[in-house]
Design an enzyme around this catalytic site. Structure first.
Site, short mmCIF file in Angstrom:
data_model
loop_
_atom_site.label_atom_id
_atom_site.label_comp_id
_atom_site.label_asym_id
_atom_site.label_seq_id
_atom_site.Cartn_x
_atom_site.Cartn_y
_atom_site.Cartn_z
N ARG A 228 0.85 -1.18 0.00
CA ARG A 228 0.00 0.00 0.00
C ARG A 228 0.89 1.23 0.00
O ARG A 228 1.98 1.22 0.59
CB ARG A 228 -0.88 0.05 1.25
N HIS A 276 -1.27 0.65 -9.69
CA HIS A 276 -1.99 -0.27 -8.79
C HIS A 276 -2.62 -1.43 -9.59
O HIS A 276 -3.82 -1.68 -9.51
CB HIS A 276 -3.06 0.47 -7.97
P1 NDP Z 1 -1.91 -11.56 4.32
O1 NDP Z 1 -2.82 -11.07 5.39
O2 NDP Z 1 -2.06 -12.96 3.86
O3 NDP Z 1 -0.40 -11.36 4.78
C1 NDP Z 1 0.06 -10.25 5.47
C2 NDP Z 1 1.48 -10.51 5.93
O4 NDP Z 1 1.98 -9.30 6.53
C3 NDP Z 1 1.56 -11.60 6.99
O5 NDP Z 1 2.71 -12.38 6.80
C4 NDP Z 1 1.68 -10.81 8.29
O6 NDP Z 1 2.37 -11.48 9.32
C5 NDP Z 1 2.51 -9.63 7.81
N1 NDP Z 1 2.36 -8.52 8.74
C6 NDP Z 1 1.25 -7.83 9.06
N2 NDP Z 1 1.52 -6.89 10.00
C7 NDP Z 1 2.83 -7.01 10.26
C8 NDP Z 1 3.71 -6.34 11.15
N3 NDP Z 1 3.29 -5.35 11.96
N4 NDP Z 1 5.00 -6.71 11.17
C9 NDP Z 1 5.44 -7.71 10.37
N5 NDP Z 1 4.65 -8.39 9.52
C10 NDP Z 1 3.37 -8.04 9.46
O7 NDP Z 1 -2.06 -10.54 3.12
P2 NDP Z 1 -1.81 -10.81 1.56
O8 NDP Z 1 -0.50 -11.46 1.39
O9 NDP Z 1 -2.99 -11.44 0.95
O10 NDP Z 1 -1.77 -9.30 1.01
C11 NDP Z 1 -0.84 -8.37 1.51
C12 NDP Z 1 -1.19 -6.97 1.06
O11 NDP Z 1 -0.92 -6.80 -0.32
C13 NDP Z 1 -2.67 -6.58 1.17
O12 NDP Z 1 -3.02 -6.23 2.49
C14 NDP Z 1 -2.76 -5.40 0.22
O13 NDP Z 1 -2.48 -4.19 0.91
C15 NDP Z 1 -1.65 -5.67 -0.79
N6 NDP Z 1 -2.20 -5.97 -2.12
C16 NDP Z 1 -1.88 -5.12 -3.16
C17 NDP Z 1 -2.33 -5.40 -4.42
C18 NDP Z 1 -1.92 -4.56 -5.58
O14 NDP Z 1 -2.45 -4.73 -6.67
N7 NDP Z 1 -0.95 -3.67 -5.43
C19 NDP Z 1 -3.19 -6.55 -4.70
C20 NDP Z 1 -3.44 -7.37 -3.55
C21 NDP Z 1 -2.96 -7.07 -2.31
P3 NDP Z 1 1.79 -12.84 9.98
O15 NDP Z 1 1.96 -13.88 8.90
O16 NDP Z 1 2.65 -13.08 11.12
O17 NDP Z 1 0.35 -12.58 10.29
C1 OXD Z 2 -5.76 -4.80 -3.42
C2 OXD Z 2 -6.24 -5.62 -4.53
O1 OXD Z 2 -6.02 -5.11 -2.25
O2 OXD Z 2 -6.18 -5.14 -5.68
O3 OXD Z 2 -5.06 -3.82 -3.71
O4 OXD Z 2 -6.66 -6.76 -4.29
#
Ligand code: NDP
Ligand code: OXD
Length: 313
Positions: A228, A276
């Site tokens: 993000r 994005h």
């Molecule tokens: P998940 O919820 O599966 O994974 C999130 C990861 O971040 C987990 O490993 C979690 O740790 C870690 N995390 C969260 N908070 C912290 C912290 N404070 N310190 C360290 N690690 C942390 O999410 P996804 O993998 O599905 O997606 C990740 C992000 O990607 C989404 O939230 C979104 O913002 C972004 N995204 C962007 C897209 C784009 O087109 N640019 C498309 C899709 C998603 P733990 O495993 O220990 O819980």
């Molecule tokens: C996001 C998506 O979370 O595109 O950004 O899924």
């Protein structure tokens, strides 16, 4: 009982057509044109207006049409019903394609060759093998784990960092505050796939970037962010690029989207911008995922991928 689509920033007419086609027999309402509050059992959202969902007395489940649910969680009046996010193989594999593309672009010095092509220079640059390059992934969730596994197959020296401990074969896993320093110190190319939460906001700042490894063939570290925009301190990225801490950056997400025309990122010679789209997926799959979850919920099998409101992701 109907499904309300509350979508801003994407074409809601397209989504209405898709839901009408795939959700045969269900009433689909579309905000703001046909959004009578009574009888809405499910809300399917992308950046819904704050306060809207609180006005739906019959709401049972909210869906984020993205993998990230931060925009919905920012609504102070968000109703206390389950919030489900997207987890779908089509989205995951698109994200991994984008991450691999960007990591290879930095590793194989493609931007430098683009400049050489422009100047008609025929010259090979020093190119180590992938195993000499540390790729570090912040966020080892659904997306980070898949990207880590694929980059590992390509031979990179892959590490990951998460909140809780993980074990992924072939990937050096670090976690928590104590793990961050050693993780950054072995990372030449930093890939950010974190969710935006109060704990992660602005964490990609100058101090963090200064701790990356930069004794490499790129002449500095590289940053790849598809998490993000508000994870990154944008002025600090520009400063790190100017100081040579960063040799390059690829950014898919920004504080303000669409990226304003006067943003320096558009024309920066070391920055690659994508709008994005890192995980741009087939919308039919995302629609089918939501409908599958509704069927599971109604048949008592329960919901998957419910956002933890305390953790914020
Ligand atoms: P998940 O919820 O599966 O994974 C999130 C990861 O971040 C987990 O490993 C979690 O740790 C870690 N995390 C969260 N908070 C912290 C912290 N404070 N310190 C360290 N690690 C942390 O999410 P996804 O993998 O599905 O997606 C990740 C992000 O990607 C989404 O939230 C979104 O913002 C972004 N995204 C962007 C897209 C784009 O087109 N640019 C498309 C899709 C998603 P733990 O495993 O220990 O819980
Ligand atoms: C996001 C998506 O979370 O595109 O950004 O899924």
């Amino acid at each position: 009982m109907s499904i309300l689509l509350a979508i801003q920033g994407w074409d809601s007419a397209d989504w209405a057509e898709r839901f009408a086609r795939l959700a045969a027999g269900r009433e689909i309402r579309v905000w703001p044109d046909a959004a009578a509050p009574d009888g809405v059992r499910y809300a399917v959202c992308w950046h819904p207006p704050a306060g809207l969902l609180a006005q739906l007395p019959d709401l049972e489940v909210m869906f984020s049409l993205g993998a990230g649910a931060d925009a919905m969680l920012a609504d102070r009046d968000l109703p206390d019903v389950p919030l489900v996010r997207i987890v779908d193989p089509s989205l995951t594999s698109r994200m991994t394609e984008w991450v691999v593309l960007q990591v290879l672009m930095h590793h194989r010095l493609q931007r430098a060759y683009d400049v050489q092509q422009h100047d008609k220079v025929w010259k090979g640059l020093v190119q180590p093998a992938a195993d000499a390059v540390g790729v570090g992934i912040m966020g080892l969730g659904v997306l980070g784990t898949d990207a880590a596994e694929k980059l590992n197959i390509l031979g990179f020296d892959v590490a990951g960092w998460s909140r809780s401990p993980k074990q992924i074969p072939g990937v050096a896993c670090f976690h928590g505050n104590a793990g961050l320093g050693p993780f950054l110190a072995r990372t030449d190319i930093l890939v950010v796939l974190l969710p935006l939460t109060p704990d992660t906001a602005n964490m990609i700042d100058y101090d963090l970037l200064a701790n990356l490894r930069r004794t490499n063939h790129m002449g500095g570290a590289a940053l790849v962010n598809a998490g993000r925009g508000r994870l990154q301190a944008e002025e600090d990225i520009l400063r790190a690029l100017a100081d040579g801490i960063l040799a390059g950056a690829t950014l898919d997400v920004f504080h303000e989207e669409p990226l304003p025309p006067d943003s320096p990122f558009w024309t920066h010679p070391k920055v690659t911008v994508t709008p994005h789209v890192a995980a741009d997926s087939d919308p039919d799959y995302l629609c089918a995922y939501v409908l599958r979850q509704i069927e599971n919920y109604e048949s008592g099998r329960g919901l998957e991928n419910v956002v933890d409101r305390v953790l914020g992701y």
